[in-house]
Motif scaffolding. Structure first.
Motif, PDB file in Angstrom:
ATOM      1  N   THR A 152       5.805   3.061   1.745  1.00  0.00           N
ATOM      2  CA  THR A 152       4.807   3.312   0.715  1.00  0.00           C
ATOM      3  C   THR A 152       4.956   2.229  -0.345  1.00  0.00           C
ATOM      4  OG1 THR A 152       5.220   5.633   1.106  1.00  0.00           O
ATOM      5  CG2 THR A 152       3.886   5.078  -0.798  1.00  0.00           C
ATOM      6  N   PHE A 153       3.920   1.451  -0.550  1.00  0.00           N
ATOM      7  CA  PHE A 153       4.051   0.391  -1.546  1.00  0.00           C
ATOM      8  C   PHE A 153       3.115   0.616  -2.725  1.00  0.00           C
ATOM      9  CE2 PHE A 153       0.324  -2.365  -0.934  1.00  0.00           C
ATOM     10  CZ  PHE A 153      -0.168  -1.902   0.281  1.00  0.00           C
ATOM     11  N   THR A 154       3.480  -0.002  -3.843  1.00  0.00           N
ATOM     12  CA  THR A 154       2.754   0.217  -5.084  1.00  0.00           C
ATOM     13  C   THR A 154       2.124  -1.092  -5.531  1.00  0.00           C
ATOM     14  OG1 THR A 154       4.588   1.655  -5.612  1.00  0.00           O
ATOM     15  CG2 THR A 154       2.982   1.260  -7.361  1.00  0.00           C
ATOM     16  N   PRO A 155       0.816  -1.222  -5.471  1.00  0.00           N
ATOM     17  CA  PRO A 155       0.192  -2.461  -5.941  1.00  0.00           C
ATOM     18  C   PRO A 155       0.420  -2.635  -7.433  1.00  0.00           C
ATOM     19  CG  PRO A 155      -1.349  -1.131  -4.669  1.00  0.00           C
ATOM     20  CD  PRO A 155      -0.167  -0.290  -4.933  1.00  0.00           C
ATOM     21  N   THR A 156       0.422  -3.890  -7.880  1.00  0.00           N
ATOM     22  CA  THR A 156       0.753  -4.124  -9.292  1.00  0.00           C
ATOM     23  C   THR A 156      -0.305  -3.577 -10.236  1.00  0.00           C
ATOM     24  OG1 THR A 156      -0.134  -6.326  -8.893  1.00  0.00           O
ATOM     25  CG2 THR A 156       2.243  -6.130  -9.044  1.00  0.00           C
ATOM     26  N   VAL A 157      -1.578  -3.665  -9.861  1.00  0.00           N
ATOM     27  CA  VAL A 157      -2.621  -3.054 -10.696  1.00  0.00           C
ATOM     28  C   VAL A 157      -3.503  -2.173  -9.829  1.00  0.00           C
ATOM     29  CG1 VAL A 157      -2.756  -4.713 -12.571  1.00  0.00           C
ATOM     30  CG2 VAL A 157      -3.940  -5.170 -10.435  1.00  0.00           C
ATOM     31  N   GLU A 158      -4.249  -1.307 -10.456  1.00  0.00           N
ATOM     32  CA  GLU A 158      -4.973  -0.273  -9.732  1.00  0.00           C
ATOM     33  C   GLU A 158      -6.042  -0.819  -8.787  1.00  0.00           C
ATOM     34  OE1 GLU A 158      -7.191   2.923 -11.639  1.00  0.00           O
ATOM     35  OE2 GLU A 158      -5.231   3.762 -12.126  1.00  0.00           O
ATOM     36  N   HIS A 159      -6.655  -1.922  -9.216  1.00  0.00           N
ATOM     37  CA  HIS A 159      -7.731  -2.425  -8.375  1.00  0.00           C
ATOM     38  C   HIS A 159      -7.340  -3.740  -7.715  1.00  0.00           C
ATOM     39  CE1 HIS A 159      -8.253  -3.074 -12.704  1.00  0.00           C
ATOM     40  NE2 HIS A 159      -8.294  -4.340 -12.340  1.00  0.00           N
ATOM     41  N   ARG A 207       7.272  -7.450  13.756  1.00  0.00           N
ATOM     42  CA  ARG A 207       8.058  -8.530  14.342  1.00  0.00           C
ATOM     43  C   ARG A 207       9.551  -8.256  14.291  1.00  0.00           C
ATOM     44  NH1 ARG A 207       5.115 -13.931  11.952  1.00  0.00           N
ATOM     45  NH2 ARG A 207       3.046 -13.445  12.738  1.00  0.00           N
ATOM     46  N   SER A 208       9.981  -7.343  13.422  1.00  0.00           N
ATOM     47  CA  SER A 208      11.407  -7.162  13.217  1.00  0.00           C
ATOM     48  C   SER A 208      11.965  -5.882  13.827  1.00  0.00           C
ATOM     49  CB  SER A 208      11.728  -7.158  11.730  1.00  0.00           C
ATOM     50  OG  SER A 208      11.135  -8.248  11.104  1.00  0.00           O
ATOM     51  N   LEU A 209      11.107  -4.943  14.124  1.00  0.00           N
ATOM     52  CA  LEU A 209      11.608  -3.678  14.645  1.00  0.00           C
ATOM     53  C   LEU A 209      11.399  -3.607  16.148  1.00  0.00           C
ATOM     54  CD1 LEU A 209      10.381  -1.128  11.969  1.00  0.00           C
ATOM     55  CD2 LEU A 209      12.686  -1.974  12.341  1.00  0.00           C
ATOM     56  N   PRO A 210      12.209  -2.791  16.826  1.00  0.00           N
ATOM     57  CA  PRO A 210      11.991  -2.610  18.261  1.00  0.00           C
ATOM     58  C   PRO A 210      10.591  -2.057  18.510  1.00  0.00           C
ATOM     59  CG  PRO A 210      14.002  -1.531  17.545  1.00  0.00           C
ATOM     60  CD  PRO A 210      13.351  -2.054  16.334  1.00  0.00           C
ATOM     61  N   SER A 211      10.098  -2.308  19.692  1.00  0.00           N
ATOM     62  CA  SER A 211       8.702  -1.950  19.942  1.00  0.00           C
ATOM     63  C   SER A 211       8.485  -0.441  19.968  1.00  0.00           C
ATOM     64  CB  SER A 211       8.257  -2.580  21.255  1.00  0.00           C
ATOM     65  OG  SER A 211       9.187  -2.233  22.257  1.00  0.00           O
ATOM     66  N   ARG A 212       9.600   0.333  20.084  1.00  0.00           N
ATOM     67  CA  ARG A 212       9.405   1.787  20.158  1.00  0.00           C
ATOM     68  C   ARG A 212       8.949   2.368  18.825  1.00  0.00           C
ATOM     69  NH1 ARG A 212      14.461   4.009  18.059  1.00  0.00           N
ATOM     70  NH2 ARG A 212      15.955   2.308  17.936  1.00  0.00           N
ATOM     71  N   TYR A 213       8.986   1.590  17.761  1.00  0.00           N
ATOM     72  CA  TYR A 213       8.707   2.147  16.444  1.00  0.00           C
ATOM     73  C   TYR A 213       7.229   2.293  16.168  1.00  0.00           C
ATOM     74  CZ  TYR A 213      13.152   2.726  14.179  1.00  0.00           C
ATOM     75  OH  TYR A 213      14.358   3.210  13.803  1.00  0.00           O
ATOM     76  N   LYS A 214       6.901   3.404  15.497  1.00  0.00           N
ATOM     77  CA  LYS A 214       5.550   3.530  14.955  1.00  0.00           C
ATOM     78  C   LYS A 214       5.640   3.232  13.464  1.00  0.00           C
ATOM     79  CE  LYS A 214       1.839   6.771  13.952  1.00  0.00           C
ATOM     80  NZ  LYS A 214       1.094   5.655  13.430  1.00  0.00           N
ATOM     81  N   VAL A 215       4.845   2.292  13.025  1.00  0.00           N
ATOM     82  CA  VAL A 215       4.908   1.858  11.630  1.00  0.00           C
ATOM     83  C   VAL A 215       3.718   2.440  10.880  1.00  0.00           C
ATOM     84  CG1 VAL A 215       4.921  -0.124  10.096  1.00  0.00           C
ATOM     85  CG2 VAL A 215       6.028  -0.264  12.318  1.00  0.00           C
ATOM     86  N   ASP A 216       4.013   2.993   9.733  1.00  0.00           N
ATOM     87  CA  ASP A 216       2.973   3.591   8.907  1.00  0.00           C
ATOM     88  C   ASP A 216       3.064   2.957   7.519  1.00  0.00           C
ATOM     89  OD1 ASP A 216       0.973   5.186   8.198  1.00  0.00           O
ATOM     90  OD2 ASP A 216       2.071   7.083   8.319  1.00  0.00           O
ATOM     91  N   ILE A 217       1.997   2.298   7.107  1.00  0.00           N
ATOM     92  CA  ILE A 217       2.025   1.640   5.790  1.00  0.00           C
ATOM     93  C   ILE A 217       1.045   2.358   4.874  1.00  0.00           C
ATOM     94  CG2 ILE A 217       1.670  -0.543   4.564  1.00  0.00           C
ATOM     95  CD1 ILE A 217       3.647  -1.146   6.572  1.00  0.00           C
ATOM     96  N   ARG A 218       1.510   2.703   3.702  1.00  0.00           N
ATOM     97  CA  ARG A 218       0.639   3.432   2.789  1.00  0.00           C
ATOM     98  C   ARG A 218       0.730   2.894   1.380  1.00  0.00           C
ATOM     99  NH1 ARG A 218      -1.802   7.775   4.605  1.00  0.00           N
ATOM    100  NH2 ARG A 218      -1.281   8.133   6.782  1.00  0.00           N
ATOM    101  N   VAL A 219      -0.373   3.073   0.656  1.00  0.00           N
ATOM    102  CA  VAL A 219      -0.358   2.779  -0.771  1.00  0.00           C
ATOM    103  C   VAL A 219       0.117   4.041  -1.471  1.00  0.00           C
ATOM    104  CG1 VAL A 219      -1.764   2.122  -2.740  1.00  0.00           C
ATOM    105  CG2 VAL A 219      -2.297   1.228  -0.490  1.00  0.00           C
ATOM    106  N   ALA A 220       0.968   3.873  -2.461  1.00  0.00           N
ATOM    107  CA  ALA A 220       1.485   5.042  -3.163  1.00  0.00           C
ATOM    108  C   ALA A 220       0.321   5.816  -3.778  1.00  0.00           C
ATOM    109  CB  ALA A 220       2.455   4.615  -4.249  1.00  0.00           C
ATOM    110  N   PRO A 221       0.348   7.132  -3.660  1.00  0.00           N
ATOM    111  CA  PRO A 221      -0.778   7.935  -4.144  1.00  0.00           C
ATOM    112  C   PRO A 221      -1.033   7.671  -5.621  1.00  0.00           C
ATOM    113  CG  PRO A 221       0.800   9.290  -2.956  1.00  0.00           C
ATOM    114  CD  PRO A 221       1.401   7.942  -3.074  1.00  0.00           C
ATOM    115  N   GLY A 222      -2.280   7.460  -5.944  1.00  0.00           N
ATOM    116  CA  GLY A 222      -2.676   7.316  -7.340  1.00  0.00           C
ATOM    117  C   GLY A 222      -2.424   5.958  -7.939  1.00  0.00           C
ATOM    118  N   THR A 223      -2.102   4.974  -7.105  1.00  0.00           N
ATOM    119  CA  THR A 223      -1.848   3.666  -7.687  1.00  0.00           C
ATOM    120  C   THR A 223      -2.950   2.673  -7.357  1.00  0.00           C
ATOM    121  OG1 THR A 223      -0.587   3.012  -5.761  1.00  0.00           O
ATOM    122  CG2 THR A 223       0.639   3.924  -7.601  1.00  0.00           C
ATOM    123  N   HIS A 224      -3.898   3.082  -6.601  1.00  0.00           N
ATOM    124  CA  HIS A 224      -4.940   2.121  -6.258  1.00  0.00           C
ATOM    125  C   HIS A 224      -6.301   2.781  -6.282  1.00  0.00           C
ATOM    126  CE1 HIS A 224      -7.042  -1.083  -4.079  1.00  0.00           C
ATOM    127  NE2 HIS A 224      -6.110  -1.844  -4.620  1.00  0.00           N
TER     128      HIS A 224
END
Lengths: 164, 1152
Positions: free
Chosen positions: A85-92, A109-126
């Motif tokens: 979960t990442f937090t953008p520096t400004v809301e927009h 590129r860095s994790l074994p292929s068995r991994y499921k990667v989930d990327i999210r914006v921190a709630p309420g930050t964008h």
């Protein structure tokens, strides 16, 4: 092209001191060291290496801008699942999708292929949180993005130093 | 006289500007050598050159004059008569006006003025030069190099002809001002700063001509301060900022006349935000303080004091001592440079003008405010950063001012110390004056951190002052001084305050500061110089007692314990040099107690801590070391006899610990300092003990104990001198020969000894425990002696070791190797019975006497009258496999000894090992009757072959146990390279021809051992040939888990090749097979390091030309994607790097 930076004066945080991993004294040759939060964080920030994944807009590393923190990473090694979960520096921040894409590519590129990667914006930050989340986790759209030579070049540039 | 045409040719060549610089330089060299050898006189040279010196062509004239100038420059040591000098200098003086050909004139003047030998320019001529200089030269308008020459000329004039220069008066000063104004080149600036310094010294009279120019001069100088380079890494590497800054500082402080200009500037720059400017201003101020004198400085006292206070305060954060860290001697100095400079300046001004500055400090509001509110500073962590900074500022200021001089110390103590003590002792004094014995009076929770801190700072300053003044002047500080009286009066209560703080403090960050201060305070009290003059004996003893109780009881409070130990060591080394009576109490209280502490078995203190305590205390002084060593020896000897007579297992453990302590901690110290006598005595004592202990009642085989004892014996003997070693060896040998069971066959012939070798050897057929001890210790002595030491009865000793190694004592083999390594090549004239030379010794080992006449019945091996020598024993003449292996190991050590000294017989030994590999094929083809016997023999042969392969490891690796520099081995340089290059041509075909897979794998093993220890640079030369062998070796070795260490070594060699430029070229041809091998190793399950290194090798491979490696890309990426899921983190990290490296070689991105 964007005429100016969206957030010209971001708050720069001090890098947290590198947590030293305690090295077990009797090293068992066959013991398994599971992938954990810190390791993912290291993959994404690599505090020992001077240039980290760069925020495409700023020369600071994502860690210095607190875009990613160690606590914002969830790992489940057994079930091969990681969520960042990442937090953008400004809301927009228009770069949120690019940052997210960089994170995803780096992890792929860095994790074994068995991994499921989930990327999210921190709630309420964008402003367009839902849209960004959807875009980042849509397999088709990520694949399509990576077919775009301009985007790939940009991502590669962001990641180039982090592999050093 | 030389050929004039020759001279003319050289002159023409130099003057001709179309020639290359090297040609010009060589012709100048030729002319100079002609002049030096008197082949040409200066006069004739000038005559020959006349045309060039006066011609109207500017360039030609310039070259001509330069030639003359340069030639004179090179002739600085050649005597010249005064007339020549005069005419030359007159010429050059005139030429100074010729701006088109100036350089030659400058060089010439400079060369002549700098002359020191016969033929010096007179003062009148020098004055003429100066005059001409001032009249004709427009220095500012010249180029950099000419400017530099001008300044050098000026500097030379001022330095060597001060009278001539001074007589020019104001003209000179004016001219210099004009010349140096606006200079920017660093090299020239160095000169100008120096010129100003010299100029000012020329006119020392304060009302002289300088006074009217002081403002102008300083105006020119002042704009350079603070020195700041905008191009830090420009071409002027040779002039550093610090050099310039120092030169400018000397110029600033050159005369008190600069004071009205310099002081305001410096004080103003002190408030600069640039740290380097601050540091510089402080340095300059210090320097100026000394030069300008007290009166002039006093004018600025107020400003100095307030800006100093600011400087110290603003760097106060860095001054706060770190309490929780390990006790270190000196913290990061660079960081608080400003503070350090500020304090240094403060000390200087106080020394200069004690009254004025001290009354400023004492009257200062902030200082007084701190003292008035001192009780508010309760705990180090509770107060705010700001007030903490203030407190430390005051602490440092008081420390420095007390340290400055005795009178300032008195004043500071008088004013502040009683106030502090009042706060500290308040509770004690209040209860009653007689309550001294009751420690509970002092309630540590009420002791404020602030007062404690200031008190320790003051005490420390006072102690430092006394120590330095005692070292500098013989005069002893009178006890009637004010500060001494105060100290004496409060010493008892101080001790009690500090002790009570230590007693009550528990571990935890909140107490760290108090604890640190408590320890420091006590340490200061105990290290006051001058015996009991200031501090009574009881105070001193109390301090030691307090620390000792911490050492014995509070070992759980790690930090406190460490601080206390450190303090004790400091006290110990402080009093070691000076004071008898204090040493006595230190001995009684500290050293004896430490010994008791180590003795007491019921104490729960862990052994490592005891060890640290003992070693730290003993290394603080030689006397303490002596006492502890003597005690250690006594303990070891008693325990040794207890163990062997009564069989106390406990004693063995104690001995092991004590020996460890002795050899690891104390011996290195003893070796550095004096005191080897005791070690020698102790070694002899151990031998005495063993001699007297005839019956070892215990049959327990105490391997560890023997090892520890042997280690000690080796180290102790190794650090002794040759004479002492001779003594030890005689003693040891007498013990050895007195042992009946060891049967020293001095009188027996070689033949009978050889028969002995063939005696059947079984596990049970070992020496008795006592014999084993004697033998092992004797071997240790032999291993550690110097080459010069005489070994008695070498022949007997040799036989003894041979017998022992046949029984499987590796130590004996090592001793044999060491013996052969150090043995004399030739007998030194006097033939002593029993002595033998190296050749003879080798003959004994390789003895080639025929055994035809010796009956060999009963052993089951028909010898066919073959030679019974070590080599033959190896090759299967021995009675059983075990003995064969023992012989191989023995021979390996012997071979190592010979190899290291570069003896050619080493090669014979390696040939024996190589023959062992070939036996296999012979056995395999023999028609054998019984299958079981066959397989049994096969086993034996396999283990023999393995032993011979491992013998190469013994040959090549550096051993910790023997044959190294520490044990005085003779080591020929590059012996490993030699061995490698002589062995490889033999080993390589053997590997290729080997028919059975087992012998091949063993050959690879031997190959691996050799190559692992060969220097990489040698391996790189043969990389092309070696890579296939390396890869095959890796493929073979990865089959057995037990071989993983050898394999790792081999892989490291490979990675060394791959990461080197030359090696990479060799790898190109073999890229395919290398990658195939590495991919297999990436999955090697038994060792993480192997996987990690293999991946690193793959990364290195990715840098090879694309055409070679592109086809392999898919394979590598496949292997690496598996490695991304490796159980070990380090491997995964390498895998990520490797994946990126390989993914990016062909296309910019990966395909997912």
């Amino acid at each position: 092209m964007v005429s100016g930076l969206i957030n010209p004066n971001p708050i720069v945080y001090e890098k947290k001191e590198c947590r030293v991993r305690s090295v077990p004294s009797n090293v068992d040759e066959y013991a398994v060291e599971p992938i954990d939060q810190l390791e993912i964080f290291d993959i994404l920030s690599l505090p020992n290496i001077c240039v980290d994944i760069k925020d495409p807009e700023h020369p600071y590393s994502l860690e210095e801008l607190k875009v990613i923190t160690e606590d914002a990473i969830e790992v489940d090694d057994k079930n091969s699942y990681v969520r960042v979960t990442f937090t953008p520096t400004v809301e927009h921040c228009s770069m949120a999708t690019v940052i997210g894409l960089c994170l995803r590519v780096k992890l792929m590129r860095s994790l074994p292929s068995r991994y499921k990667v989930d990327i999210r914006v921190a709630p309420g930050t964008h402003a367009t949180e839902a849209a960004v989340n959807k875009q980042l986790n849509d397999k088709e759209r990520v694949a399509a993005a990576l077919e775009n030579p301009n985007l790939v070049a940009m991502v590669d540039e962001c990641l180039a130093q982090s592999f050093a | 006289m030389a050929d004039p045409s020759q001279l003319i040719k050289h002159i023409e060549s130099y003057v001709d500007s179309s020639r290359s610089p090297t040609q010009q330089a060589s012709s100048l060299d030729a002319i100079v050598s002609l002049l030096k050898n008197d082949a040409v006189t200066i006069g004739s040279l000038v005559k020959e050159m006349e045309m060039y010196l006066t011609v109207t062509d500017d360039i030609l004239r310039a070259r001509g004059i330069l030639l003359l100038g340069e030639a004179l420059n090179r002739l600085s040591s050649k005597p010249l008569d005064n007339a020549t000098i005069h005419s030359l200098i007159t010429f050059f003086t005139e030429r100074l006006a010729d701006w088109r050909a100036l350089r030659g004139a400058l060089v010439g003047c400079l060369a002549l003025l700098r002359r020191k030998s016969i033929g010096i320019v007179t003062n009148i001529d020098a004055k003429a030069v100066a005059k001409s200089y001032l009249q004709n030269l427009q220095v500012q308008s010249l180029a950099q190099h000419d400017r530099k020459l001008c300044f050098e000329l000026l500097e030379c004039l001022l330095e060597h002809y001060p009278e001539a220069a001074a007589s020019l008066g104001e003209d000179l000063i004016y001219g210099i001002c004009e010349a140096i104004d606006g200079e920017k080149d660093p090299q020239c600036l160095m000169l100008t700063f120096h010129i100003v310094e010299l100029l000012v010294q020329l006119f020392p009279d304060p009302s002289g001509p300088i006074s009217s120019f002081a403002g102008d001069l300083f105006g020119i100088l002042g704009c350079y301060f603070p020195i700041h380079f905008t191009h830090p890494k420009a071409e002027d590497i040779d002039v550093q900022r610090d050099d310039l800054s120092r030169a400018l500082m000397l110029a600033f402080s050159s005369t008190p006349l600069f004071e009205p200009f310099a002081m305001p500037l410096l004080l103003e720059k002190l408030s600069s935000s640039l740290p380097s400017a601050k540091v510089d201003s402080l340095k300059y101020l210090s320097c100026c303080t000394l030069k300008f004198g007290a009166d002039r400085i006093a004018k600025h006292a107020g400003a100095i004091w307030s800006s100093l206070k600011d400087a110290i305060y603003s760097s106060g954060e860095e001054l706060i001592p770190t309490f929780n860290s390990e006790p270190t001697s000196n913290s990061d100095f660079q960081k608080n440079q400003i503070a350090a400079e500020a304090l240094a300046l403060l000390e200087k001004v106080i020394v200069q003008n004690t009254d004025l500055f001290l009354s400023m400090i004492i009257g200062d509001e902030e200082v007084n405010m701190i003292f008035n509110n001192i009780t508010n500073y309760e705990s180090c962590n509770a107060i705010s950063l700001q007030s903490k900074q203030k407190l430390h500022m005051v602490g440092h200021i008081l420390n420095v001012s007390a340290k400055a001089s005795l009178s300032s110390c008195n004043r500071v103590f008088e004013n502040f110390f009683p106030r502090l003590m009042e706060v500290l002792v308040l509770s004690v004094e209040k209860t009653s004056g007689a309550c001294h014995s009751n420690d509970s009076c002092v309630n540590s929770s009420k002791i404020s951190y602030g007062s404690l801190y200031l008190c320790v700072e003051l005490l420390g300053a006072c102690r430092d002052l006394f120590t330095t003044s005692e070292n500098l002047t013989p005069q002893i500080i009178s006890p009637n001084e004010k500060c001494c009286c105060l100290l004496q009066c409060y010493s008892t209560s101080l001790t009690r305050i500090f002790s009570s703080i230590l007693a009550t403090c528990t571990s935890g960050p909140s107490y760290d500061a108090d604890m640190y201060l408590g320890v420091k305070g006590l340490q200061i009290l105990a290290t006051f110089p001058g015996g009991y003059l200031l501090m009574s004996k009881s105070t001193f003893d109390d301090v030691l007692m307090t620390f000792m109780s911490i050492i014995t009881v509070d070992f759980n409070k790690t930090l406190l314990w460490k601080h206390a130990l450190k303090a004790l060591v400091n006290i110990g080394s402080f009093i070691h040099g000076c004071n008898e009576s204090e040493q006595a109490s230190y001995m009684d209280i500290v050293v004896d107690k430490i010994i008791l502490l180590a003795l007491s078995a019921n104490n729960s203190m862990p052994w490592p801590l005891k060890l640290t305590a003992i070693s730290s205390i003993s290394t603080s002084g030689q006397k303490y070391m002596l006492k502890i060593v003597l005690w250690l020896e006594e303990m070891i000897l008693t325990n040794l006899s207890e163990f062997y007579v009564e069989g106390h297992q406990k004693s063995a453990e104690i001995i092991i610990q004590l020996f460890e302590c002795y050899s690891n901690e104390l011996l290195p110290w003893i070796q550095k300092n004096e005191g080897l006598e005791e070690v020698l005595q102790f070694v002899v004592n151990i031998w005495n003990q063993i001699e007297s202990c005839m019956a070892f009642s215990v049959r327990v085989h105490e391997k560890e104990l023997i090892d520890v004892t042997m280690k000690f014996m080796k180290l102790a003997v190794a650090c002794c001198s040759v004479e002492s070693q001779n003594m030890i060896i005689h003693k040891a040998f007498s013990v050895l020969s007195s042992s009946p069971s060891l049967q020293l066959k001095e009188s027996l012939s070689d033949i009978s000894v050889q028969r002995e070798r063939l005696a059947p050897t079984q596990e049970t057929d070992k020496f008795s425990t006592r014999d084993e001890w004697i033998l092992s210790l004797f071997a240790s002595v032999i291993i550690a002696v110097r080459p010069q030491t005489h070994i008695p009865n070498t022949r007997t000793v040799l036989h003894l070791f041979i017998t022992a190694l046949l029984k499987g004592y590796v130590t004996a083999a090592q001793a044999l190797g060491s013996l052969l390594n150090k043995l004399d090549l030739k007998s030194n004239g006097t033939s002593i019975s029993g002595h033998c030379t190296l050749e003879e010794a080798i003959d004994i080992i390789f003895s080639s006497k025929s055994f035809d006449n010796v009956p060999l019945g009963g052993h089951g091996i028909t010898n066919n009258g073959d030679e019974i020598s070590f080599p033959n024993l190896c090759l299967g003449a021995a009675s059983n496999g075990l003995q064969q292996i023992n012989v191989i190991v023995g021979l390996a050590w012997v071979g190592k000894g010979l190899l290291m000294r570069g003896h050619e017989k080493a090669k014979n030994i390696t040939m024996v090992f190589l023959k062992c590999f070939l036996l296999d094929s012979g056995i395999g083809t023999l028609p054998l009757k019984q299958v079981s016997e066959n397989s049994c023999k096969q086993d034996v042969h396999h283990s023999v072959m393995k032993a011979s392969a491992d013998a190469f490891q013994i040959l090549m690796t550096d051993s910790e146990l023997c044959l190294n520099r520490k044990f005085h081995a003779i080591i020929r340089p590059l012996y490993k390279q030699r061995f490698y290059s002589s062995l490889m041509p033999i080993l390589q075909p053997l590997i290729n021809e080997a028919d059975s897979s087992f012998s091949r794998s063993m050959l690879y093993r031997a190959f691996a051992h050799v190559i692992i220890d060969t220097p990489l640079s040698v391996v790189l030369n043969d990389a092309k040939k070696l890579i296939p062998l390396l890869l095959d070796g890796l493929a073979l070795l990865c089959k057995d888990i037990l071989d993983k260490d050898i394999m790792y070594g081999l892989l490291l060699v490979l990675s060394g090749i791959l990461t080197h430029k030359n090696g990479k070229e060799a790898a190109i041809d073999n890229a395919h097979i290398i990658i195939k091998c590495l991919i297999e190793l990436v999955e090697y399950p038994h060792m993480m390091l192997v996987r990690e290194t293999a991946i690193q090798c793959l990364v290195a491979m990715s840098e090879l030309p694309h055409t070679r490696i592109y086809p392999l890309r898919i394979q590598v990426l496949g292997a690496i994607s598996k490695a991304l899921d490796d159980p070990k983190r380090a491997v995964r990290q390498e895998a990520v790097r490797c994946r990126q490296a390989w993914a990016s070689i062909a296309s910019r991105s990966l395909h997912f």
